[in-house]
Design a protein around this motif. Structure first.
Motif, PDB file in Angstrom:
ATOM      1  N   GLN A  24      40.879  57.352 101.692  1.00  0.00           N
ATOM      2  CA  GLN A  24      40.969  57.345 100.233  1.00  0.00           C
ATOM      3  C   GLN A  24      39.602  57.583  99.579  1.00  0.00           C
ATOM      4  O   GLN A  24      39.521  57.761  98.375  1.00  0.00           O
ATOM      5  CB  GLN A  24      41.596  56.032  99.743  1.00  0.00           C
ATOM      6  CG  GLN A  24      40.830  54.802 100.095  1.00  0.00           C
ATOM      7  CD  GLN A  24      41.503  53.528  99.591  1.00  0.00           C
ATOM      8  OE1 GLN A  24      40.875  52.518  99.441  1.00  0.00           O
ATOM      9  NE2 GLN A  24      42.796  53.584  99.327  1.00  0.00           N
ATOM     10  N   PHE A  37      38.945  60.469  97.144  1.00  0.00           N
ATOM     11  CA  PHE A  37      39.606  60.491  95.844  1.00  0.00           C
ATOM     12  C   PHE A  37      38.784  59.705  94.820  1.00  0.00           C
ATOM     13  O   PHE A  37      38.295  58.616  95.101  1.00  0.00           O
ATOM     14  CB  PHE A  37      40.995  59.862  95.972  1.00  0.00           C
ATOM     15  CG  PHE A  37      41.885  60.037  94.781  1.00  0.00           C
ATOM     16  CD1 PHE A  37      42.862  61.011  94.775  1.00  0.00           C
ATOM     17  CD2 PHE A  37      41.745  59.233  93.656  1.00  0.00           C
ATOM     18  CE1 PHE A  37      43.702  61.172  93.677  1.00  0.00           C
ATOM     19  CE2 PHE A  37      42.566  59.389  92.551  1.00  0.00           C
ATOM     20  CZ  PHE A  37      43.553  60.364  92.562  1.00  0.00           C
ATOM     21  N   ASN A  77      47.843  53.305  91.295  1.00  0.00           N
ATOM     22  CA  ASN A  77      47.198  54.295  92.176  1.00  0.00           C
ATOM     23  C   ASN A  77      48.008  55.584  92.189  1.00  0.00           C
ATOM     24  O   ASN A  77      49.007  55.718  91.477  1.00  0.00           O
ATOM     25  CB  ASN A  77      46.987  53.740  93.586  1.00  0.00           C
ATOM     26  CG  ASN A  77      48.273  53.220  94.192  1.00  0.00           C
ATOM     27  OD1 ASN A  77      49.348  53.692  93.847  1.00  0.00           O
ATOM     28  ND2 ASN A  77      48.167  52.241  95.065  1.00  0.00           N
ATOM     29  N   SER A 118      45.564  56.733  96.866  1.00  0.00           N
ATOM     30  CA  SER A 118      44.238  56.625  96.250  1.00  0.00           C
ATOM     31  C   SER A 118      43.797  55.167  96.157  1.00  0.00           C
ATOM     32  O   SER A 118      44.612  54.243  96.289  1.00  0.00           O
ATOM     33  CB  SER A 118      44.283  57.229  94.846  1.00  0.00           C
ATOM     34  OG  SER A 118      44.937  56.329  93.970  1.00  0.00           O
TER      35      SER A 118
END
Lengths: 268, 283
Positions: free
Chosen positions: B111, B114, B210, B228
């Motif tokens: 993640q 991101f 998210n 994310s």
């Protein structure tokens, strides 16, 4: 005057006679007789008269067109001898028309040049590389088969052949087989279920042929049918085994993630 | 398998599996070479050839086991099959087999690639988002990137969305069951994607949210997935109530009327914080 007849062979449907004359000859008739069989399509070039005489036929040419001392003519569409035997013959005579006398004659034996191909010959095997090979030859002769005939199968000399032969053919009940020099098989002494002439149609199985190291086609094999020692039907064939199957193959993937760089271990 | 020194072992690998290198770990004499796939020439698989086995040709081949290590890039889906064959020096086949390539699973990527920037950080306020996705350490395939928003984020004008990917209109916006969904064109040669989407409304609370991201090939097969990091609209919605009192005298009974403005959303609960120096007489 004399006639020189050049021996010839039957080449399917066309017969050629080469007649060499020592002296110039003008007015004459040429008779050619043969114990071959006419067909409805038989004809000559130059034009001739063809007569059926029962077991043979007669050809008469008038006003021979000699070129120098040589005459050449063709007879088309005669049914060729059934075997490659040389028992069939042609006799030639020249008649001097003025005196109507047979002034010179000659004779020669004829033979077919090529045997007939077997009408159907398929070769099948399902054996794999490394296994002993069994072949099934499925065939039909073009000519009639006789109990006294001999079948010869010659296999490639690269093979180390063994011994077991069988025939699947409703026509044949018993036979004898012999293997020579590890590559030549002779089948003879046939007992047939009927005396009615018929074609040989069935399967000849050959077993225990030495195994092969690859699927490379084995060529140089032939099957031949003989009558009175003379060949009448023949075909060549090849065969090919199928690949063996590998076993114990394992694949191991270090990571099963999609689109990821990883290692694949293949053990064969 | 049965082989001799003049034989070859071929391993055919579908073009979807990139083969980078090859070594034989159990055969010191063996050599391994790769012929890459070439679709334009009709070669749809990578061919790995191993030869120089340590046996002379015999009338019967010796059984032999070999381990081959292939450096590859996995395909993006399962169902592939490897073909194996041994041949003689003239390339006549001796043995064949197939083996199923192991199953493939979707890759979950970090993640950390991101990040999100919001133009307004207040609950239930109009805002614009800038999403940045950096695939520098990953290998992309031509296809699509699908970004699914939290349902508490609303696209204010679905009929006229504003979405750009790296400044281009390669971004399709849709809503389904209250979710905003972006379909962004992905090129294998581009590693960073900056996505601007405007005219959004922040969630109606400071609850975390998210994004769900999927990357697919052009046929829609998913190969990367990502959730994310969690974000929130950190500043609460501002309430400006009006207060009326029935009496302004100290220590007198008083009725306080608080008028809250109309809330554009329904709160799950409300808490009124009283002045700690005041006391209530009736509940």
């Amino acid at each position: 005057m004399s006639i020189k007849i050049t021996p010839f062979t039957w080449d399917q449907t066309k017969m050629t006679l080469n007649l060499n004359f020592l002296t110039h000859w003008t007015r004459n008739l040429l008779n050619v007789t043969s114990n071959q069989v006419l067909s409805s399509m038989s004809y000559c070039v130059p034009t001739c008269t063809i007569q059926t005489m029962g077991s043979f036929f007669s050809v008469t040419l008038n006003n021979l067109a000699l070129q120098g001392t040589q005459l050449q003519f063709y007879i088309y569409n005669i049914i060729s001898p059934a075997t490659l035997e040389t028992a069939d013959s042609v006799s030639v005579s020249i008649i001097e028309t003025t005196y109507n006398s047979n002034v010179q004659a000659g004779a020669l034996s004829v033979a077919s040049k090529y045997p007939n191909n077997l009408q159907i010959l398929t070769v099948s095997t399902t054996n794999k590389v490394g296994e002993q090979v069994s072949l099934d030859l499925t065939l039909t002769t073009q000519d009639l088969f006789s109990a006294s005939d001999t079948i010869t199968i010659t296999l490639s000399t690269t093979l180390s052949m063994a011994s077991q032969i069988n025939i699947t053919n409703p026509l044949v009940t018993t036979f004898t087989s012999q293997v020579q020099q590890n590559y030549k098989i002779t089948l003879s002494g046939f007992t047939l279920v009927t005396s009615i002439p018929s074609q040989f149609s069935g399967i000849i199985g050959i077993h225990n042929i030495s195994s092969q190291l690859s699927v490379k086609p084995v060529t140089g094999n032939a099957i031949s049918f003989f009558r009175n020692g003379a060949l009448y039907d023949q075909s060549t064939f090849s065969f090919q085994v199928v690949p063996a199957t590998m076993s114990n193959i394992t694949l191991a993937l270090a990571s099963q993630n999609a689109n990821a760089a990883t290692n694949l271990t293949v053990t064969v | 398998m049965g082989v001799n020194s003049t034989d070859n072992l071929f391993i055919k690998v579908d073009q979807a599996i990139t083969v980078n290198n090859c070594t034989t770990t159990t055969c010191s004499t063996c050599t391994c070479s790769i012929t890459p796939s070439n679709p334009s020439a009709g070669l749809l698989y990578n061919s790995i050839k191993i030869n120089n086995f340590p046996f002379a040709a015999l009338t019967t081949d010796l059984s032999y086991s070999i381990t081959v290590l292939l450096g590859i890039k996995n395909p993006i889906s399962s169902g592939y099959v490897l073909s194996l064959a041994t041949t003689d020096a003239q390339n006549y086949t001796k043995e064949i087999s197939t083996a199923s390539f192991p199953n493939i699973v979707e890759s979950t990527i970090s993640q950390e690639i991101f990040s999100l920037a919001k133009s307004i950080d207040i609950v239930y306020s109009n805002t614009n988002f800038t999403l940045t996705l950096n695939f520098l350490n990953y290998s992309l395939i031509n296809g699509w990137m699908i970004i699914e928003f939290d349902p508490n984020i609303v696209l204010l004008d679905p009929s006229n969305p504003y979405c750009l990917s790296n400044g281009n209109n390669n971004c399709i916006t849709s809503t389904s069951n209250g979710y905003i969904r972006l379909n962004i064109t992905v090129s294998q040669s581009i590693t960073v994607y900056i996505v601007n989407i405007n005219n959004l409304r922040n969630p109606n609370s400071t609850k975390f949210f998210n994004f769900k991201v999927k990357l697919t090939n052009i046929d829609g097969l998913v190969y990367y997935t990502l959730t994310s990091p969690s974000y929130l609209a950190s500043k609460p919605y501002q309430l400006t109530p009006t207060v009326n009192s029935s009496s302004c005298l100290n220590s007198q009974s008083n009725i306080v009327t608080i008028n809250f403005p109309f809330l554009p959303f329904t709160p799950s609960q409300a808490v009124i914080v009283d002045d700690s120096s005041a006391s209530a007489f009736n509940g």
